[in-house]
Write a protein that holds these residues in place. Structure first.
Motif, PDB file in Angstrom:
ATOM      1  N   SER A  34      24.864  90.797  30.964  1.00 50.13           N
ATOM      2  CA  SER A  34      23.870  91.198  29.722  1.00 50.13           C
ATOM      3  C   SER A  34      24.687  91.711  28.652  1.00 50.13           C
ATOM      4  O   SER A  34      24.521  92.626  28.059  1.00 50.13           O
ATOM      5  CB  SER A  34      23.032  92.008  30.132  1.00 50.13           C
ATOM      6  N   LYS A  90      26.363  92.545  24.911  1.00 46.66           N
ATOM      7  CA  LYS A  90      25.758  92.668  23.731  1.00 46.66           C
ATOM      8  C   LYS A  90      26.681  92.409  22.485  1.00 46.66           C
ATOM      9  O   LYS A  90      27.949  92.609  22.857  1.00 46.66           O
ATOM     10  CB  LYS A  90      25.067  93.687  23.586  1.00 46.66           C
ATOM     11  N   LEU A  91      26.348  92.014  21.360  1.00 42.56           N
ATOM     12  CA  LEU A  91      27.369  91.925  20.037  1.00 42.56           C
ATOM     13  C   LEU A  91      28.264  93.200  19.992  1.00 42.56           C
ATOM     14  O   LEU A  91      29.390  92.941  19.854  1.00 42.56           O
ATOM     15  CB  LEU A  91      26.436  91.626  18.919  1.00 42.56           C
ATOM     16  N   THR A 108      31.635  93.713  21.927  1.00 48.02           N
ATOM     17  CA  THR A 108      33.162  93.213  21.286  1.00 48.02           C
ATOM     18  C   THR A 108      33.977  94.330  20.971  1.00 48.02           C
ATOM     19  O   THR A 108      33.743  95.070  20.254  1.00 48.02           O
ATOM     20  CB  THR A 108      32.561  92.443  20.087  1.00 48.02           C
ATOM     21  N   GLN A 135      28.532  84.345  24.928  1.00 45.77           N
ATOM     22  CA  GLN A 135      27.326  84.524  24.001  1.00 45.77           C
ATOM     23  C   GLN A 135      26.691  85.739  24.632  1.00 45.77           C
ATOM     24  O   GLN A 135      26.536  86.121  25.471  1.00 45.77           O
ATOM     25  CB  GLN A 135      26.363  83.294  24.257  1.00 45.77           C
ATOM     26  N   PRO A 136      25.764  86.331  23.604  1.00 46.11           N
ATOM     27  CA  PRO A 136      24.726  87.367  23.959  1.00 46.11           C
ATOM     28  C   PRO A 136      24.288  86.996  25.496  1.00 46.11           C
ATOM     29  O   PRO A 136      23.798  85.920  25.472  1.00 46.11           O
ATOM     30  CB  PRO A 136      24.126  87.663  22.802  1.00 46.11           C
ATOM     31  N   GLY A 137      24.133  88.102  26.207  1.00 50.27           N
ATOM     32  CA  GLY A 137      23.376  87.922  27.392  1.00 50.27           C
ATOM     33  C   GLY A 137      24.255  87.452  28.495  1.00 50.27           C
ATOM     34  O   GLY A 137      23.796  87.360  29.661  1.00 50.27           O
ATOM     35  N   GLY A 138      25.596  86.843  27.995  1.00 52.30           N
ATOM     36  CA  GLY A 138      26.344  86.409  28.988  1.00 52.30           C
ATOM     37  C   GLY A 138      27.229  87.371  29.969  1.00 52.30           C
ATOM     38  O   GLY A 138      26.961  88.491  29.862  1.00 52.30           O
ATOM     39  N   VAL A 188      31.754  88.871  21.655  1.00 46.76           N
ATOM     40  CA  VAL A 188      30.179  88.478  21.960  1.00 46.76           C
ATOM     41  C   VAL A 188      29.859  87.933  20.814  1.00 46.76           C
ATOM     42  O   VAL A 188      29.669  88.811  19.888  1.00 46.76           O
ATOM     43  CB  VAL A 188      29.522  89.570  22.697  1.00 46.76           C
ATOM     44  N   SER A 189      29.376  86.643  20.598  1.00 51.30           N
ATOM     45  CA  SER A 189      29.078  86.061  19.545  1.00 51.30           C
ATOM     46  C   SER A 189      28.085  84.798  19.817  1.00 51.30           C
ATOM     47  O   SER A 189      28.306  84.266  21.085  1.00 51.30           O
ATOM     48  CB  SER A 189      30.258  85.717  18.598  1.00 51.30           C
ATOM     49  N   SER A 190      27.246  84.607  19.083  1.00 51.60           N
ATOM     50  CA  SER A 190      26.474  83.422  19.138  1.00 51.60           C
ATOM     51  C   SER A 190      26.827  82.337  18.316  1.00 51.60           C
ATOM     52  O   SER A 190      26.345  81.323  18.259  1.00 51.60           O
ATOM     53  CB  SER A 190      24.867  83.814  18.812  1.00 51.60           C
TER      54      SER A 190
END
Length: 123
Positions: free
Chosen positions: A83, A85-86, A89, A12-15, A121-123
């Motif tokens: 941290s 971000k999308l 990816t 996830q974003p921020g991971g 990176v995805s929510s």
């Protein structure tokens, strides 16, 4: 020479994720080791590099978030990614430049490449 990249996945974003590049046939402190990424429809771009001397380089988009390191004895190069971000990816590749070119951001100077590992990176 073989480079084996691993550690990619879905986050996830921020991971965070840590990529590893296991090398055989190369001596890490005698080569420049680079991390590159390529997103669909985009050119391959440098993410980070560790010069033979141990000094590091980071692309502007990852400075302060990504850290490259190497373990000479284990012959592993790491890329710690925080941290996320999308836009991070991409397929991530490790590479080795045996000639230690000064043009470390140019993928064409690298002699050996790993097979790539997908980071999404995805929510």
């Amino acid at each position: 020479v073989q480079l084996q990249a691993s550690g990619g996945g879905l986050v996830q974003p921020g991971g965070s994720l840590r990529l590893s590049c296991t090398a055989s046939g190369v001596t890490l402190n005698q080569n420049t080791m680079g991390w590159f990424r390529q997103a669909p429809g985009k050119e391959r771009e440098v993410v980070a590099a560790i010069r033979w001397s141990g000094s590091t380089y980071y692309g502007d988009s990852v400075k302060g978030r990504f850290t490259a390191a190497r373990d000479n004895a284990k012959k592993i190069v790491y890329l710690q990614m925080n941290s996320l971000k999308l836009e991070d990816t991409a397929v991530y590749y490790c590479a080795a430049d045996r000639d230690r070119s000064v043009a470390i951001t140019n993928p064409r100077v690298y002699d050996y490449w790993g097979q790539g590992t997908q980071v999404t990176v995805s929510s």
